[in-house]
Design an enzyme around this catalytic site. Structure first.
Site, PDB file in Angstrom:
ATOM      1  N   ASP A   1      51.184   7.076  53.262  1.00 27.98           N
ATOM      2  CA  ASP A   1      50.380   8.217  53.697  1.00 27.98           C
ATOM      3  C   ASP A   1      50.201   9.223  52.572  1.00 27.98           C
ATOM      4  OD1 ASP A   1      48.901   8.888  55.879  1.00 27.98           O
ATOM      5  OD2 ASP A   1      50.463  10.033  56.900  1.00 27.98           O
TER       6      ASP A   1
ATOM      7  N   ASP B   1      50.113   8.280  63.455  1.00 25.47           N
ATOM      8  CA  ASP B   1      51.013   9.420  63.582  1.00 25.47           C
ATOM      9  C   ASP B   1      51.660   9.469  64.958  1.00 25.47           C
ATOM     10  OD1 ASP B   1      50.279  10.237  61.002  1.00 25.47           O
ATOM     11  OD2 ASP B   1      48.518  11.271  61.765  1.00 25.47           O
TER      12      ASP B   1
END
Length: 478
Positions: free
Chosen positions: A333, A393
């Site tokens: 990420d 997420d």
């Protein structure tokens, strides 16, 4: 968007006048726009999109006098157009662009005499303006300040925490049923046939992360083809996930259990109707996915079902695998958000480009929870009408929460791991939103969610003196 965003407020001449706002991009180093419409001065718009205004001879004499002029983008610079428009008496210059809106930049020192307000606008908005407001339009420009906080984040927060908590709880229920089946030899074979879980090992975790990296890079370079593949996969996976979620609920209802026999098998009628409903929901979303007024609701429902089913189905065997998965995806990420801008030609991160649709592609990847922004601003109007949270997420920390819940079931520890990890996830989400509000730019949520959940789970296991069991997982006998 690395540019100054503003609003063009347009008004027709009807009674009462019809008004509409449009996105504009300007350079705050050249001009400053008012913060609101208070005491705004309107100027009549002159549509000259048939010209690019690279030469004063392109327009009739007097056609720009005391007017706001819109011309097409061409080979000459923005400031060259502005100097010509200013010399012909224009009060405002709008440059229509058929391409994606970008930062207005030029060498202003060579054009110190240019004081004309200048902004970039979508050509499609000019066409819409003529259709909605008519041929006589008055316009003004302003740039309201960005809101410190948008209430849509509260909705995103509730959706994320609810999905993670419910997914973890569902995984624990499945684990309890497994333990009961193991204890009862008669149910063991039946349970094995119904078992649909997939267990991640450290090797498959690494392979999974590598696939994620490769897929993201392929999407960046071949977005306009692969986006339809992702949409198709999402429709199929979300329909199956919605069916699994609703079938689990329907299974608790003791009514409507009549069956139809077919090919030496029998199936409940209500499950047939449920399958048809789930398929119809996915098809309706696929057809109307670009309808911003309501399609986001259906996408969020399908997305929640997808995340729930993923968290329940994919089992992490131990805390070791959780640490490897969350750690690698955290690096993934951060790399694709913060490091890739130094590599790409346009200086944009690969993650943000893929999420927004590279090169202005209108099709968006259905891998996010979307909630319309409730606070009005130029950013809302220009390119971010929704607050977004990626499925990853929710799913990635959700797998750790699910493991904590299963460990609670295995050790009969009164849900202490599950509750503490869920609370840690909620704290990580709040931290993400705080940083988002302070920095006013998109954040890799895993940067805050991963440390919060991993550290909290580790502290609970250490405090209870169960770290060895927690690290190894279900490799020991309960």
């Amino acid at each position: 968007v690395t540019a100054d965003e503003g609003i063009l407020h347009a008004s027709g001449n009807g009674v009462p006048p019809v008004t509409k706002d449009y996105c504009i991009i300007y350079n705050s180093n050249w001009i400053s726009l008012p913060k609101s419409l208070d005491n705004a001065t309107y100027t009549t718009l002159e549509n000259l999109t048939s010209t690019v205004l690279c030469d004063s001879s392109e327009v009739p004499a007097g056609s720009m006098k005391d007017k706001a002029v819109v011309v097409m983008r061409g080979n000459c610079t923005f400031l060259e157009k502005a100097r010509i428009a200013q010399s012909l008496g224009a009060k405002m210059l709008l440059i229509a662009s058929k391409a994606r809106l970008s930062l207005i930049s030029d060498n202003k020192t060579d054009f110190e005499d240019v004081t004309l307000p200048l902004a970039l606008i979508r050509y499609s908005d000019i066409v819409d303006m003529q259709l909605v407001l008519g041929s006589e339009v008055n316009v003004t420009m302003y740039s309201p300040p960005l809101p410190e906080f948008d209430c849509s984040m509260v909705v995103i927060f509730l959706i994320a925490v609810f999905t993670v908590a419910l997914g973890g709880y569902w995984s624990g229920v499945a684990e309890l049923e497994n333990l009961k089946a193991i204890a009862s030899p008669g149910e063991r074979e039946t349970r094995r046939k119904k078992e649909e879980n997939v267990t991640f090992t450290p090797l498959t975790v690494i392979l999974f992360v590598v696939i994620c990296c490769v897929m993201l890079v392929l999407l960046y370079f071949f977005y306009k083809w692969l986006v339809y593949v992702i949409i198709s996969v999402f429709c199929l996976a979300s329909a199956m996930s919605l069916y699994n979620c609703l079938a689990a609920l329907i299974g608790e209802i003791p009514f409507g259990q009549c069956r139809i026999a077919c090919c030496n098998k029998s199936i409940e009628v209500r499950l047939i109707f449920l399958a048809a409903f789930c398929i119809a929901a996915a098809v309706v979303w696929a057809v109307f996915r670009n309808e911003d007024r309501w399609a986001w609701i259906l996408q969020d429902i399908l997305g929640i079902a997808f995340c729930l089913n993923f968290i329940k189905t994919l089992k992490m065997p131990n805390f070791k695998s959780c640490v490897i998965l969350l750690g690698l995806l955290l690096l993934y990420d951060v790399f694709f958000v913060f490091i890739t801008p130094f590599i790409t030609k346009n200086g944009a991160s690969i993650m943000v480009e893929v999420a927004a649709g590279p090169f202005g592609n209108s099709e968006k990847l259905p891998v996010v929870i979307r909630v319309p922004r409730l606070e009005y601003s130029a950013s809302t109007l220009c390119d971010l009408p929704f607050s977004l949270l990626g499925f990853g997420d929710i799913i990635v920390p959700g797998l750790l929460v699910a493991y904590c819940r299963r460990f609670d079931v295995q050790t009969r520890s009164s849900s202490v791991y599950y509750i503490s990890c869920t609370i840690a996830y909620a704290v990580g989400m709040v931290l993400t939103f705080v940083v988002l509000a302070l920095m006013k730019m998109g954040q890799p949520a895993l940067l805050y969610l991963v440390p919060c959940t991993l550290i909290t789970s580790s502290l609970v296991a250490w405090k209870r003196k169960e770290m060895k069991k927690f690290w190894r997982g279900n490799s020991y006998q309960v």
